[in-house]
Design an enzyme around this catalytic site. Structure first.
Site, PDB file in Angstrom:
ATOM      1  CB  SER A  66      -0.850  -0.027   1.276  1.00  0.00           C
ATOM      2  OG  SER A  66      -1.411   1.234   1.562  1.00  0.00           O
TER       3      SER A  66
ATOM      4  CE1 TYR B  28      -5.172  -1.671   4.408  1.00  0.00           C
ATOM      5  CE2 TYR B  28      -3.889   0.322   4.033  1.00  0.00           C
ATOM      6  CZ  TYR B  28      -4.548  -0.801   3.539  1.00  0.00           C
ATOM      7  OH  TYR B  28      -4.571  -1.041   2.186  1.00  0.00           O
TER       8      TYR B  28
HETATM    9  P1  NAP Z   1     -11.880  -4.896  -1.111  1.00  0.00           P
HETATM   10  O1  NAP Z   1     -12.696  -4.615  -2.311  1.00  0.00           O
HETATM   11  O2  NAP Z   1     -12.433  -4.575   0.236  1.00  0.00           O
HETATM   12  O3  NAP Z   1     -11.406  -6.416  -1.154  1.00  0.00           O
HETATM   13  C1  NAP Z   1     -10.783  -7.043  -0.077  1.00  0.00           C
HETATM   14  C2  NAP Z   1     -10.909  -8.536  -0.265  1.00  0.00           C
HETATM   15  O4  NAP Z   1     -10.413  -9.233   0.893  1.00  0.00           O
HETATM   16  C3  NAP Z   1     -12.373  -8.951  -0.407  1.00  0.00           C
HETATM   17  O5  NAP Z   1     -12.459 -10.023  -1.296  1.00  0.00           O
HETATM   18  C4  NAP Z   1     -12.699  -9.390   1.006  1.00  0.00           C
HETATM   19  O6  NAP Z   1     -13.810 -10.228   1.106  1.00  0.00           O
HETATM   20  C5  NAP Z   1     -11.429 -10.117   1.328  1.00  0.00           C
HETATM   21  N1  NAP Z   1     -11.388 -10.438   2.741  1.00  0.00           N
HETATM   22  C6  NAP Z   1     -11.385  -9.573   3.792  1.00  0.00           C
HETATM   23  N2  NAP Z   1     -11.397 -10.273   4.937  1.00  0.00           N
HETATM   24  C7  NAP Z   1     -11.410 -11.595   4.609  1.00  0.00           C
HETATM   25  C8  NAP Z   1     -11.420 -12.801   5.357  1.00  0.00           C
HETATM   26  N3  NAP Z   1     -11.433 -12.812   6.691  1.00  0.00           N
HETATM   27  N4  NAP Z   1     -11.444 -13.971   4.683  1.00  0.00           N
HETATM   28  C9  NAP Z   1     -11.439 -13.993   3.323  1.00  0.00           C
HETATM   29  N5  NAP Z   1     -11.421 -12.887   2.575  1.00  0.00           N
HETATM   30  C10 NAP Z   1     -11.407 -11.697   3.205  1.00  0.00           C
HETATM   31  O7  NAP Z   1     -10.543  -4.090  -1.188  1.00  0.00           O
HETATM   32  P2  NAP Z   1      -9.443  -3.951  -2.341  1.00  0.00           P
HETATM   33  O8  NAP Z   1      -9.224  -2.528  -2.551  1.00  0.00           O
HETATM   34  O9  NAP Z   1      -9.752  -4.822  -3.504  1.00  0.00           O
HETATM   35  O10 NAP Z   1      -8.193  -4.500  -1.529  1.00  0.00           O
HETATM   36  C11 NAP Z   1      -7.384  -5.589  -1.964  1.00  0.00           C
HETATM   37  C12 NAP Z   1      -6.016  -5.425  -1.314  1.00  0.00           C
HETATM   38  O11 NAP Z   1      -5.409  -4.248  -1.819  1.00  0.00           O
HETATM   39  C13 NAP Z   1      -6.051  -5.280   0.191  1.00  0.00           C
HETATM   40  O12 NAP Z   1      -4.955  -5.940   0.775  1.00  0.00           O
HETATM   41  C14 NAP Z   1      -5.905  -3.780   0.382  1.00  0.00           C
HETATM   42  O13 NAP Z   1      -5.364  -3.443   1.631  1.00  0.00           O
HETATM   43  C15 NAP Z   1      -4.977  -3.459  -0.756  1.00  0.00           C
HETATM   44  N6  NAP Z   1      -4.949  -2.053  -1.178  1.00  0.00           N
HETATM   45  C16 NAP Z   1      -6.065  -1.435  -1.631  1.00  0.00           C
HETATM   46  C17 NAP Z   1      -5.989  -0.108  -2.027  1.00  0.00           C
HETATM   47  C18 NAP Z   1      -7.167   0.656  -2.540  1.00  0.00           C
HETATM   48  O14 NAP Z   1      -7.046   1.866  -2.719  1.00  0.00           O
HETATM   49  N7  NAP Z   1      -8.304   0.036  -2.794  1.00  0.00           N
HETATM   50  C19 NAP Z   1      -4.782   0.567  -1.965  1.00  0.00           C
HETATM   51  C20 NAP Z   1      -3.657  -0.101  -1.509  1.00  0.00           C
HETATM   52  C21 NAP Z   1      -3.762  -1.407  -1.116  1.00  0.00           C
HETATM   53  P3  NAP Z   1     -15.262  -9.585   1.417  1.00  0.00           P
HETATM   54  O15 NAP Z   1     -15.761  -9.023   0.129  1.00  0.00           O
HETATM   55  O16 NAP Z   1     -16.048 -10.775   1.894  1.00  0.00           O
HETATM   56  O17 NAP Z   1     -15.093  -8.550   2.476  1.00  0.00           O
END
Ligand code: NAP
Length: 297
Positions: A189, A202
């Site tokens: 991140s 986080y």
């Molecule tokens: P997201 O849409 O919230 O997706 C997160 C994923 O993780 C979802 O599939 C969620 O499932 C799953 N998850 C969370 N807790 C879980 C558990 N206990 N067991 C199984 N699955 C679980 O967010 P995203 O933006 O795609 O994030 C993906 C990654 O990128 C994360 O590590 C996040 O920190 C990182 N990231 C995101 C951003 C951004 O701006 N979006 C920036 C930097 C890094 P559910 O749908 O069931 O909750």
């Protein structure tokens, strides 16, 4: 024709050896059309290094957001995809199949004890091999530091940090070492580099992800296992819904992104396929920012 008579190979300089080789070719009527025949034999050879045909990729958090995008990218590049999630990945399966890919689903709560073993065992049964692991599942908890509880801290760090280590370890022991190599891509991140606001657990976990990426790369590079990370910038997913709905925060973030827009999962596809493929076989322990220029500010 006696090449190098009187000279041991290692005693000849490269120029001497090239000259002798050239004379040998002239005498033998062998014609070389290009010095680099091996590389130039196939016009698209460098692009072939990016292909993932015959590989199996495991993506955690595959039902939505960035994880869903990684699944589609790997399928487009030729890999079979195993998506891990706690909810149905039907939408991701449909997207993977629409590009001609094969998708398997492993439904499990990754916060549960022994989740890494559960995933490794399921993969063993489904495909019997894994070549690529993307540690993508992650959560964020927004709260003033003075109010963060231990329970909330553990929830975030257990998934974002501890699972990254133990799932990487499980895949390495179960598949990568016996198979002679593998690729691990951790999702870091901007808060692997910066402090952030109101998200201390986080920030701690994503800083740890960048550190772990280096630590594991140092131990496993010699085993032909590449451990790297992608640090997405501000991407439009569920993870950032609250930020984008807060018009002040939304404007402040947009103003600071040189590219002038939120990123999408499509923006990460090239970096993911690169780090999953043979094209990156000498890249180890690096965290690649895909952030529209955020860190350059
Ligand atoms: P997201 O849409 O919230 O997706 C997160 C994923 O993780 C979802 O599939 C969620 O499932 C799953 N998850 C969370 N807790 C879980 C558990 N206990 N067991 C199984 N699955 C679980 O967010 P995203 O933006 O795609 O994030 C993906 C990654 O990128 C994360 O590590 C996040 O920190 C990182 N990231 C995101 C951003 C951004 O701006 N979006 C920036 C930097 C890094 P559910 O749908 O069931 O909750």
């Amino acid at each position: 024709y006696e090449i190098g008579s009187g000279l041991v190979g290692s005693e000849m300089c490269i120029r001497d050896r090239s000259l002798l080789y050239y004379i040998f070719l002239l005498k033998s009527n062998i014609v070389i059309t290009s010095k680099n025949t091996k590389r130039k034999g196939k016009k698209d050879m460098i692009l072939d290094l990016f292909r993932l045909n015959g590989k199996v990729a495991v993506v955690t958090g595959a039902n939505t957001g960035l994880g869903q995008g990684f699944c589609v990218a790997f399928a487009e590049a030729g890999a079979t995809v195993i998506g891990v999630a706690r909810r149905s990945c039907a939408e991701t399966a449909a997207k993977v199949e629409a590009v001609g890919g094969t998708f398997f689903e492993v439904l499990t709560d990754l916060s549960a004890p022994d989740a890494s073993k559960t995933v490794a065992n399921a993969c063993k049964k489904l495909t019997g091999r894994v070549d690529i692991l993307v540690n993508n599942a992650g959560i964020i908890h927004r709260e003033d530091a003075v109010n963060v509880t231990e329970a909330n801290w553990d929830l975030v760090t257990n998934l974002n940090e501890k699972l990254v280590f133990f799932l990487s370890q499980a895949m390495t022991n179960e598949f990568f070492i016996p198979q002679g190599g593998g690729k691990i891509i951790n999702i870091a991140s901007m808060l692997s580099f910066q402090g952030g606001i109101r998200v201390p657990s986080y920030t701690a976990s994503k800083s740890a992800v960048m550190g772990l990426t280096k630590a594991l790369a140092n131990e496993w590079a010699s085993l032909n296992i590449n451990v790297n990370a992608i640090a997405p910038g501000y991407m439009a997913t569920n993870n950032t819904t609250a930020l984008r709905q807060d018009s002040d925060r939304n404007d402040a973030i947009l103003c600071r992104i040189p590219a002038g827009r939120w990123g999408t999962s499509d923006d990460l596809m090239g970096a993911a396929v690169f780090l999953a493929s043979d094209a990156s076989s000498y890249v180890n322990g690096f965290t690649l920012a895909v952030d529209g220029g955020w860190l350059a500010r």
